[in-house]
Scaffold this motif. Structure first.
Motif, PDB file in Angstrom:
ATOM      1  N   LEU A 192       0.756  -1.075  -0.011  1.00 28.61           N
ATOM      2  CA  LEU A 192      -0.002  -0.167   0.167  1.00 28.61           C
ATOM      3  C   LEU A 192       0.785   1.394  -0.190  1.00 28.61           C
ATOM      4  N   GLN A 193       2.137   1.360   0.668  1.00 27.77           N
ATOM      5  CA  GLN A 193       2.814   2.533   0.877  1.00 27.77           C
ATOM      6  C   GLN A 193       3.400   2.572  -0.541  1.00 27.77           C
ATOM      7  N   ALA A 194       4.000   1.471  -1.174  1.00 25.13           N
ATOM      8  CA  ALA A 194       4.462   1.707  -2.347  1.00 25.13           C
ATOM      9  C   ALA A 194       3.845   2.041  -3.372  1.00 25.13           C
ATOM     10  N   MET A 195       2.285   1.756  -3.538  1.00 30.06           N
ATOM     11  CA  MET A 195       1.401   2.210  -4.544  1.00 30.06           C
ATOM     12  C   MET A 195       0.987   3.359  -4.324  1.00 30.06           C
ATOM     13  N   THR A 196       0.991   4.120  -3.105  1.00 37.07           N
ATOM     14  CA  THR A 196       0.552   5.540  -2.736  1.00 37.07           C
ATOM     15  C   THR A 196       1.278   6.423  -3.600  1.00 37.07           C
ATOM     16  N   VAL A 197       2.570   6.010  -3.998  1.00 47.23           N
ATOM     17  CA  VAL A 197       3.334   6.937  -4.697  1.00 47.23           C
ATOM     18  C   VAL A 197       2.554   7.605  -6.109  1.00 47.23           C
ATOM     19  N   ILE A 198       1.540   6.793  -6.783  1.00 44.60           N
ATOM     20  CA  ILE A 198       0.944   7.339  -7.949  1.00 44.60           C
ATOM     21  C   ILE A 198      -0.123   8.206  -7.532  1.00 44.60           C
ATOM     22  N   VAL A 199      -0.993   7.412  -6.322  1.00 41.70           N
ATOM     23  CA  VAL A 199      -2.227   8.428  -6.017  1.00 41.70           C
ATOM     24  C   VAL A 199      -1.869   9.449  -5.189  1.00 41.70           C
ATOM     25  N   HIS A 200      -1.072   9.464  -4.184  1.00 41.19           N
ATOM     26  CA  HIS A 200      -0.995  10.574  -3.273  1.00 41.19           C
ATOM     27  C   HIS A 200       0.348  11.472  -3.316  1.00 41.19           C
ATOM     28  N   LEU A 201       1.617  10.823  -4.067  1.00 33.68           N
ATOM     29  CA  LEU A 201       2.680  11.341  -3.796  1.00 33.68           C
ATOM     30  C   LEU A 201       3.107  11.946  -5.260  1.00 33.68           C
ATOM     31  N   LEU A 202       2.883  11.196  -6.259  1.00 39.01           N
ATOM     32  CA  LEU A 202       3.414  11.820  -7.541  1.00 39.01           C
ATOM     33  C   LEU A 202       3.030  13.108  -7.844  1.00 39.01           C
ATOM     34  N   GLY A 203       1.705  13.284  -7.653  1.00 41.86           N
ATOM     35  CA  GLY A 203       1.130  14.774  -8.198  1.00 41.86           C
ATOM     36  C   GLY A 203       1.875  15.751  -7.304  1.00 41.86           C
ATOM     37  N   PRO A 204       1.797  15.678  -6.029  1.00 35.24           N
ATOM     38  CA  PRO A 204       2.623  16.717  -5.143  1.00 35.24           C
ATOM     39  C   PRO A 204       3.929  16.910  -5.425  1.00 35.24           C
ATOM     40  N   PHE A 205       4.501  15.927  -5.768  1.00 36.40           N
ATOM     41  CA  PHE A 205       5.983  16.094  -6.138  1.00 36.40           C
ATOM     42  C   PHE A 205       6.332  16.581  -7.224  1.00 36.40           C
ATOM     43  N   VAL A 206       5.359  16.230  -8.320  1.00 36.20           N
ATOM     44  CA  VAL A 206       5.730  16.804  -9.776  1.00 36.20           C
ATOM     45  C   VAL A 206       5.314  18.524  -9.420  1.00 36.20           C
ATOM     46  N   PHE A 207       4.332  18.756  -9.056  1.00 36.15           N
ATOM     47  CA  PHE A 207       3.926  20.147  -8.852  1.00 36.15           C
ATOM     48  C   PHE A 207       4.892  20.941  -8.085  1.00 36.15           C
ATOM     49  N   ALA A 208       5.562  20.392  -6.919  1.00 36.05           N
ATOM     50  CA  ALA A 208       6.652  20.746  -6.090  1.00 36.05           C
ATOM     51  C   ALA A 208       7.853  21.288  -6.902  1.00 36.05           C
ATOM     52  N   CYS A 209       8.131  20.230  -8.054  1.00 32.99           N
ATOM     53  CA  CYS A 209       9.262  20.667  -8.708  1.00 32.99           C
ATOM     54  C   CYS A 209       9.023  21.515 -10.026  1.00 32.99           C
ATOM     55  N   VAL A 210       7.962  21.466 -10.574  1.00 35.75           N
ATOM     56  CA  VAL A 210       7.755  21.763 -12.100  1.00 35.75           C
ATOM     57  C   VAL A 210       7.302  23.275 -11.991  1.00 35.75           C
ATOM     58  N   THR A 211       6.180  23.331 -10.904  1.00 36.25           N
ATOM     59  CA  THR A 211       5.706  24.665 -10.697  1.00 36.25           C
ATOM     60  C   THR A 211       6.762  25.792 -10.377  1.00 36.25           C
TER      61      THR A 211
END
Length: 570
Positions: A122-141
């Motif tokens: 579950l922790q590994a799969m939360t990367v796509i659901v809960h972490l990938l979006g915030p990480f991309v926005f924290a880097c790209v924006t």
């Protein structure tokens, strides 16, 4: 991180993950560009005619709407991809565990697999659901906002960009400094889980020893280790968190000072300075969130690493060109098998003709159960060969081999379902009459008749709601329903009361009729009815022959028989 995720799941999931990353990146860029419209908006509002800001406000609203749509689509894609990935990894993990050799499942694996199959996946799969979006926005924006700053004033843009390598260095440093602490904490978690399971399983022993209120020292020590490891993890991440906050605040202060200097020098207007400071403030929030997001991603990465390690464990190889056994005779040819540093079987050879019964007896630790496991290819031998119908079991497909073998163990495990569902595991496609006939042959119908729910009675996890003898009857009924030509029995009546032993013995006699049988047994009447008896000691065949023949020799088997007879008489 994404590459590791795709390695764990396989290439089939690459497209939805890449599509999700692309959508999230596009949304982050649009968010950053929308902030660029704040400059003309503020410039117009601070000018002589604020009404000139209306077109720019309209453009800003349209940009925000476009961002909202893209954010919704990207988040939805992330959730869908995450659900698909979760289903995929559970299927792949479960299928792989089912193909691993039984020898892989040692005591130390219980806690590891339990943690991985629940929290780890579950922790590994939360990367796509809960972490990938915030990480991309924290880097790209923030990078997009920096590009916008460059468009309005290169000096302000350069000042903001100077923080980028510092932030990257802090994240890299944080990853390295917390890696060891994270690994230790996860190892302590695994050990603690194993201790909790051990504590629960040890309750009968603890209570029999009068230790009903005493704390379990091994579990307490393990939990203390978890607490200390968690504290070290937090302390190792603290410098990165403080350093990141200091860097972001220093960047904002530098932009404020530089903007004031440029405005006072007449190089840029007050509206531009105010707009750029607003943009810098919008950079700060996602950058500050990188510390928390990075910690979660490192934890997920660690779980992915452990998951990948399990998936890389090689199952027993399948033959390229599977062979079919000619008959159902069994033969072990100079078999050597070692478990760790201990040689369990050493050059063992024996044969069981089709339709005959072999009883294997001997002291504990002689390798009797291991012999049965090698016949079923739960392990591969280190030397020699195990043959079924003249064919090496390594040249027979697992499906073909297991279709020919029925196994009844001493410790029966039942799945948490009904009695009928557990019997049907022997042959899921069997008809109702066939299930009832197998149950009657195993005398399981006597158990079913006295249960309130009959065949629909739930057996509980592991069969906890049934007695040992009742579980054995279910196991024998399952084996009878399978109707395999080879039967392996592992001390199935050694711990039963006389009533259940008689019922189980009757079921076993029906199960063995006309089949090739190898049984590990201690009960005298079971051993006497075997066609041949092999006395196993130290991984070798000490004696082999018929019951009467071995008694006349007066060797190891005769001593064993006389001791067993004397013990029974007492």
């Amino acid at each position: 991180m994404i590459r590791m995720l795709l390695r764990v799941l396989g290439r089939d999931y690459a497209r939805p993950v890449r599509r999700t990353v692309a959508l999230m990146t596009a949304a982050a860029v649009v968010e950053g560009l929308s902030y660029a419209l704040l400059v003309p908006v503020l410039r117009a509002l601070l000018a002589d005619d604020p009404a000139d800001a209306r077109p720019w406000l309209g453009a800003f609203g349209a940009a925000v709407a476009a961002y909202a749509v893209l954010r919704y689509v990207s988040d939805l894609s992330g959730f869908r991809a995450g659900i698909a990935l979760l289903r995929g990894v559970y299927h792949r993990f479960g299928d792989h565990l089912a193909r691993l050799p039984i020898g892989w499942y040692g005591q130390d694996r219980v806690g590891e697999v339990s943690v991985l199959a629940s929290r780890g996946v579950l922790q590994a799969m939360t990367v796509i659901v809960h972490l990938l979006g915030p990480f991309v926005f924290a880097c790209v924006t923030p990078l997009t906002i920096v590009a916008v700053m460059f468009a309005f004033d290169w000096r302000m843009g350069l000042a903001a960009l100077a923080a980028a390598p510092v932030v990257a260095a802090i994240q890299i440093r944080a990853g390295r400094s917390t890696a060891a602490a994270d690994a230790e904490r996860h190892e302590r978690d695994r050990q603690a889980t194993g201790r909790v399971i051990e504590y629960l399983q040890a309750q009968p022993v603890l209570r029999a020893g009068g230790r009903t209120t005493e704390r379990f020292r091994l579990l307490d020590d393990s939990l203390r280790d978890v607490r200390r490891a968690s504290r070290r993890t937090v302390l190792s991440a603290l410098p990165a968190t403080v350093g990141l906050a200091f860097t972001v605040q220093a960047m904002f202060t530098a932009l404020l000072v530089l903007g004031a200097h440029l405005a006072l020098g007449g190089h840029i207007g007050a509206a531009e300075v105010l707009a750029i400071l607003v943009l810098a403030a919008r950079c700060a929030d996602p950058l500050l969130s990188l510390s928390h997001i990075g910690s979660q991603i490192r934890g997920a990465r660690h779980e992915l690493t452990r998951l990948e390690a399990v998936l890389r464990t090689e199952p027993l190889p399948e033959p390229d060109a599977p062979a079919r056994p000619r008959d159902h005779g069994l033969r072990l040819e100079s078999v050597t098998f070692a478990h760790g540093d201990r040689t369990v079987l050493d050059g063992l050879s024996l044969s069981v003709p089709e339709g005959r019964r072999l009883a294997v007896v001997g002291p504990s630790g002689a390798g009797k159960s291991t012999l049965l496991q090698l016949l079923a290819r739960f392990h591969d031998v280190n030397g020699g060969a195990v043959r079924v119908g003249g064919v090496d079991v390594r040249d027979i497909s697992t499906e073909e081999l297991m279709s020919r073998i029925a196994i009844v163990f001493q410790d029966v495990y039942l799945f948490d379902g009904t009695i009928e569902e557990n019997v049907r595991l022997g042959r899921p496609g069997a008809g109702r009459d066939e299930v009832r006939a197998a149950a009657a042959a195993a005398r399981l119908d006597e158990v079913v008749d006295r249960l309130p729910a009959g065949w629909d009675t739930g057996v509980g996890e592991g069969g906890a709601r049934l007695s040992g003898g009742e579980r054995q009857r279910v196991s024998i009924a399952r084996a009878l329903l399978k109707d395999a030509p080879i039967v392996l029995l592992d001390e199935v009546t050694s711990a039963l009361d006389p009533v259940n032993e008689a019922a189980v013995h009757d079921g076993i006699e029906r199960l063995m009729a006309g089949r090739t049988v190898v049984m590990v047994a201690h009960r005298l009447r079971t051993v006497r009815r075997a066609d041949r008896i092999a006395f196993l000691d130290g991984g070798r065949i000490a004696e082999e022959g018929g019951h009467e023949e071995l008694l006349r020799r007066g060797g190891r088997y005769a001593d064993y028989w006389n001791l067993a007879t004397t013990t029974t008489a007492r």
